[in-house]
Design a protein around this motif. Structure first.
Motif, PDB file in Angstrom:
ATOM      1  N   TYR A 187     -58.357 -75.422 -44.741  1.00  0.00           N
ATOM      2  CA  TYR A 187     -56.938 -75.725 -44.906  1.00  0.00           C
ATOM      3  C   TYR A 187     -56.746 -76.850 -45.922  1.00  0.00           C
ATOM      4  CZ  TYR A 187     -56.887 -72.881 -40.783  1.00  0.00           C
ATOM      5  OH  TYR A 187     -57.080 -71.838 -39.920  1.00  0.00           O
ATOM      6  N   LEU A 188     -55.770 -76.657 -46.782  1.00  0.00           N
ATOM      7  CA  LEU A 188     -55.389 -77.666 -47.772  1.00  0.00           C
ATOM      8  C   LEU A 188     -54.214 -78.461 -47.225  1.00  0.00           C
ATOM      9  CD1 LEU A 188     -55.410 -78.938 -50.627  1.00  0.00           C
ATOM     10  CD2 LEU A 188     -53.969 -77.019 -51.379  1.00  0.00           C
ATOM     11  N   VAL A 189     -54.348 -79.784 -47.224  1.00  0.00           N
ATOM     12  CA  VAL A 189     -53.304 -80.673 -46.724  1.00  0.00           C
ATOM     13  C   VAL A 189     -52.930 -81.643 -47.833  1.00  0.00           C
ATOM     14  CG1 VAL A 189     -52.654 -82.361 -44.972  1.00  0.00           C
ATOM     15  CG2 VAL A 189     -54.230 -80.507 -44.385  1.00  0.00           C
ATOM     16  N   THR A 190     -51.689 -81.570 -48.312  1.00  0.00           N
ATOM     17  CA  THR A 190     -51.237 -82.515 -49.326  1.00  0.00           C
ATOM     18  C   THR A 190     -50.649 -83.744 -48.651  1.00  0.00           C
ATOM     19  OG1 THR A 190     -48.979 -81.631 -49.507  1.00  0.00           O
ATOM     20  CG2 THR A 190     -50.689 -80.580 -50.844  1.00  0.00           C
ATOM     21  N   GLY A 191     -50.654 -84.858 -49.380  1.00  0.00           N
ATOM     22  CA  GLY A 191     -50.263 -86.115 -48.764  1.00  0.00           C
ATOM     23  C   GLY A 191     -51.294 -86.542 -47.739  1.00  0.00           C
ATOM     24  N   GLY A 192     -52.537 -86.055 -47.911  1.00  0.00           N
ATOM     25  CA  GLY A 192     -53.535 -86.171 -46.858  1.00  0.00           C
ATOM     26  C   GLY A 192     -54.211 -87.510 -46.721  1.00  0.00           C
ATOM     27  N   ALA A 193     -54.014 -88.443 -47.659  1.00  0.00           N
ATOM     28  CA  ALA A 193     -54.668 -89.736 -47.550  1.00  0.00           C
ATOM     29  C   ALA A 193     -53.916 -90.676 -46.616  1.00  0.00           C
ATOM     30  CB  ALA A 193     -54.799 -90.380 -48.929  1.00  0.00           C
ATOM     31  N   ALA A 215     -55.528 -83.598 -50.332  1.00  0.00           N
ATOM     32  CA  ALA A 215     -55.131 -83.835 -51.716  1.00  0.00           C
ATOM     33  C   ALA A 215     -54.147 -84.992 -51.770  1.00  0.00           C
ATOM     34  CB  ALA A 215     -54.504 -82.579 -52.316  1.00  0.00           C
ATOM     35  N   GLY A 216     -54.424 -85.959 -52.624  1.00  0.00           N
ATOM     36  CA  GLY A 216     -53.536 -87.096 -52.802  1.00  0.00           C
ATOM     37  C   GLY A 216     -53.548 -87.564 -54.241  1.00  0.00           C
ATOM     38  N   ARG A 217     -52.517 -88.326 -54.605  1.00  0.00           N
ATOM     39  CA  ARG A 217     -52.415 -88.773 -55.997  1.00  0.00           C
ATOM     40  C   ARG A 217     -53.422 -89.870 -56.337  1.00  0.00           C
ATOM     41  NH1 ARG A 217     -46.542 -90.761 -56.605  1.00  0.00           N
ATOM     42  NH2 ARG A 217     -46.996 -91.456 -54.480  1.00  0.00           N
ATOM     43  N   PRO A 242     -58.595 -86.128 -55.599  1.00  0.00           N
ATOM     44  CA  PRO A 242     -57.461 -86.793 -56.261  1.00  0.00           C
ATOM     45  C   PRO A 242     -56.724 -85.770 -57.114  1.00  0.00           C
ATOM     46  CG  PRO A 242     -59.547 -87.946 -56.677  1.00  0.00           C
ATOM     47  CD  PRO A 242     -59.879 -86.599 -56.135  1.00  0.00           C
ATOM     48  N   ALA A 243     -55.521 -85.443 -56.732  1.00  0.00           N
ATOM     49  CA  ALA A 243     -54.774 -84.396 -57.436  1.00  0.00           C
ATOM     50  C   ALA A 243     -53.283 -84.629 -57.265  1.00  0.00           C
ATOM     51  CB  ALA A 243     -55.157 -83.015 -56.904  1.00  0.00           C
ATOM     52  N   ASP A 244     -52.579 -84.651 -58.351  1.00  0.00           N
ATOM     53  CA  ASP A 244     -51.123 -84.780 -58.330  1.00  0.00           C
ATOM     54  C   ASP A 244     -50.537 -83.373 -58.291  1.00  0.00           C
ATOM     55  OD1 ASP A 244     -48.447 -85.251 -58.663  1.00  0.00           O
ATOM     56  OD2 ASP A 244     -48.637 -86.315 -60.570  1.00  0.00           O
ATOM     57  N   ILE A 245     -50.151 -82.907 -57.109  1.00  0.00           N
ATOM     58  CA  ILE A 245     -49.706 -81.525 -56.982  1.00  0.00           C
ATOM     59  C   ILE A 245     -48.293 -81.308 -57.541  1.00  0.00           C
ATOM     60  CG2 ILE A 245     -51.243 -80.826 -55.126  1.00  0.00           C
ATOM     61  CD1 ILE A 245     -47.688 -81.861 -54.349  1.00  0.00           C
ATOM     62  N   SER A 246     -47.659 -82.364 -58.041  1.00  0.00           N
ATOM     63  CA  SER A 246     -46.390 -82.164 -58.732  1.00  0.00           C
ATOM     64  C   SER A 246     -46.613 -81.585 -60.128  1.00  0.00           C
ATOM     65  CB  SER A 246     -45.602 -83.465 -58.826  1.00  0.00           C
ATOM     66  OG  SER A 246     -46.245 -84.397 -59.677  1.00  0.00           O
ATOM     67  N   THR A 247     -47.886 -81.448 -60.518  1.00  0.00           N
ATOM     68  CA  THR A 247     -48.249 -80.766 -61.766  1.00  0.00           C
ATOM     69  C   THR A 247     -49.042 -79.504 -61.435  1.00  0.00           C
ATOM     70  OG1 THR A 247     -50.400 -81.865 -62.057  1.00  0.00           O
ATOM     71  CG2 THR A 247     -48.451 -83.025 -62.881  1.00  0.00           C
ATOM     72  N   MET A 248     -48.962 -78.518 -62.307  1.00  0.00           N
ATOM     73  CA  MET A 248     -49.709 -77.288 -62.093  1.00  0.00           C
ATOM     74  C   MET A 248     -51.206 -77.564 -62.119  1.00  0.00           C
ATOM     75  SD  MET A 248     -49.101 -74.129 -61.417  1.00  0.00           S
ATOM     76  CE  MET A 248     -50.491 -73.339 -60.647  1.00  0.00           C
ATOM     77  N   GLU A 249     -51.633 -78.471 -63.011  1.00  0.00           N
ATOM     78  CA  GLU A 249     -53.057 -78.794 -63.097  1.00  0.00           C
ATOM     79  C   GLU A 249     -53.559 -79.404 -61.790  1.00  0.00           C
ATOM     80  OE1 GLU A 249     -51.182 -78.502 -66.966  1.00  0.00           O
ATOM     81  OE2 GLU A 249     -50.716 -79.745 -65.215  1.00  0.00           O
ATOM     82  N   GLY A 250     -52.739 -80.275 -61.188  1.00  0.00           N
ATOM     83  CA  GLY A 250     -53.135 -80.901 -59.935  1.00  0.00           C
ATOM     84  C   GLY A 250     -53.212 -79.903 -58.793  1.00  0.00           C
ATOM     85  N   ALA A 251     -52.240 -79.005 -58.705  1.00  0.00           N
ATOM     86  CA  ALA A 251     -52.247 -77.994 -57.648  1.00  0.00           C
ATOM     87  C   ALA A 251     -53.447 -77.070 -57.797  1.00  0.00           C
ATOM     88  CB  ALA A 251     -50.945 -77.199 -57.677  1.00  0.00           C
TER      89      ALA A 251
END
Length: 456
Positions: A187-193, A215-217, A242-251
């Motif tokens: 499972y992928l959880v964003t805001g996970g930190a 995944a977190g910024r 470390p991934a900024d999911i507000s960008t396609m590259e991060g997601a």
């Protein structure tokens, strides 16, 4: 034509705000007396296609003009009530960027009770004719404006009929271990930190011995390392990316990390978000954009990055700020309302075979842990005005388990005595809050609400 139709309908003088209008001039033309100031806003022209680009265009031609218009109205100093009718084009698949305007307008109304509003969803062809000054939509909108203030908050016209958006109560039985979770699933959880993401990550490990990708910024640091250790101690596995999911590259990076680490991905929990609080009279576009990015763009990029993944579910963490409004959080209310509307759009895509995994958007109340800090003043205000306390973590995670097994689309979770909140969701006028004590036991049943359209 539209202004004349409003006059003939008995709506009285009104400013009509169409694409390209001078917003300051439109507000200045309104009466300065105590008489109602009536405004019809019909600006948006973009069809939503599921891409971040189409959502951004709906923000640009729907939300931002309305944001500036409401700001002008608030700063104008008029003493009379403001009756604002907002029309927008939509197809049956939905228009999340325009449907979400309700969250913003509910916040404006909470900040200034003189505001009353209604959203009107019009067929694409009729809306185009309206902008050109012809067609049946003018008469329909003219009939809506004199009906303000009052319920309903949202209507739509389809096949010559008028439908009203309503909430309905659902009470599925609570479950401890949802069937939606696979033992050892990924499972992928964003805001996970931190925040709710960390709570969900630990719960997944405890409940299903899950493999969790957080995944977190921010780069990996002590906070993220602590969450990884907690997941491991609870019986799961975890990675941090470390991934900024507000960008396609991060997601894409977050999804790729899950596949590379564990070979597959079974579900997504999108719990990322930021706050930039401020009253509408002082709020600027940059503050709003910062709030929209992780929730709106993040959800769309995650959807695109997982489009070919055989997901079991795609779960969006939204907030009651959307369906009821939240003082000083206009951008946050809009962003959460977008998630609610997007969940419906994505679920229709799934029904058509274009997505995998049930889609749910949960309108959460304030959590006692994992969310914003809660002081005694906030606790007392929640109890007095809404009849609720910050959500206990155990209760919230049980609700999450129940929703995963039983609900698709938008749902609001109302803990404790939800009657006062339920009345507000139904559009009933607020009554003065009764005296309340923080020691008062929360013994009333939990209430969950789903939204649906009803012909009328």
């Amino acid at each position: 034509m539209l202004a004349a139709e409003l006059e003939r309908s008995g709506a009285g003088p009104a400013s009509v705000v169409l694409p390209g209008a001078d917003l300051a001039a439109a507000v200045a033309a309104l009466p300065a007396s105590s008489e109602p100031r009536r405004v019809l806003h019909a600006w948006g022209r973009t069809m939503f296609t599921g891409t971040a680009a189409s959502a951004a265009r709906q923000v640009d031609d729907g939300f931002m003009p309305l944001f500036h218009l409401v700001g002008e109205l608030l700063r104008s100093g008029g003493k009379g009530p403001v009756h604002l009718l907002c029309g927008y084009p939509a197809v049956d698949a939905g228009a999340p960027g325009y449907e979400a305007l309700g969250g913003f307008l509910r916040t404006a109304q909470r900040e200034n009770p003189r505001f009353a509003h209604r959203l009107a969803d019009l067929p694409e062809g009729e809306f185009a004719e309206l902008i050109e000054g012809r067609g049946p939509a003018a008469a329909r909108l003219a009939a809506e404006l004199p009906d303000l203030p009052g319920a309903p908050e949202q209507v739509r016209y389809r096949s010559g009929g008028r439908e009203v958006r309503r909430w309905t109560r659902v009470s599925p039985p609570f479950v401890a271990r949802p069937d939606a979770l696979r033992t050892g699933g990924t499972y992928l959880v964003t805001g996970g930190a931190g925040g709710l993401g960390a709570l969900v990550a630990r719960w997944l490990a405890e409940t299903a011995s899950a493999r969790v990708v957080l995944a977190g910024r921010s780069p990996l640091g002590p906070a993220a390392e602590a969450v990884l250790a907690q997941v491991h101690d609870a019986g799961g596995e975890a990675r941090y990316v470390p991934a900024d999911i507000s960008t396609m590259e991060g997601a894409e990076a977050a999804v790729r990390a899950a596949r590379e680490a564990y070979g597959e991905l079974h579900g997504v929990f999108h719990a990322a978000g930021v706050l930039r609080d401020g009253f509408l009279v002082n709020l600027d576009a940059a503050q709003v954009a910062a709030v929209l990015a992780p929730k709106v763009a993040g959800a769309l990029h995650l959807d695109a990055a997982t489009r070919s993944e055989p997901l079991d579910f795609f779960c969006l963490f939204a907030s009651l700020a959307g369906p009821i409004g939240s003082v000083a959080q206009a951008g946050y209310a809009y962003a959460n309302s977008f998630l609610d509307a997007f969940a419906g759009w994505r679920e229709r895509q799934r029904a058509a075979g274009l997505r995998s995994g049930r889609t749910t958007s949960i309108d959460w109340p304030l959590w006692a842990d994992g969310g914003m800090a809660v002081d005694d003043e906030v606790r007392e205000s929640l109890l007095r005005h809404f009849g609720m306390r910050p959500l206990d973590t155990t209760d919230g995670l049980r609700a999450l388990a129940t929703v995963l097994d039983n609900v698709t689309g938008q749902i609001a979770y109302l803990p404790g005595d939800g009657s006062r909140l339920a009345a507000q969701l139904a559009g009933e006028p607020e009554s003065p809050p009764p005296p309340a004590s923080l020691e008062e036991p929360a013994t009333a049943p939990r209430r969950n609400r789903k939204r649906s359209w009803c012909g009328c």
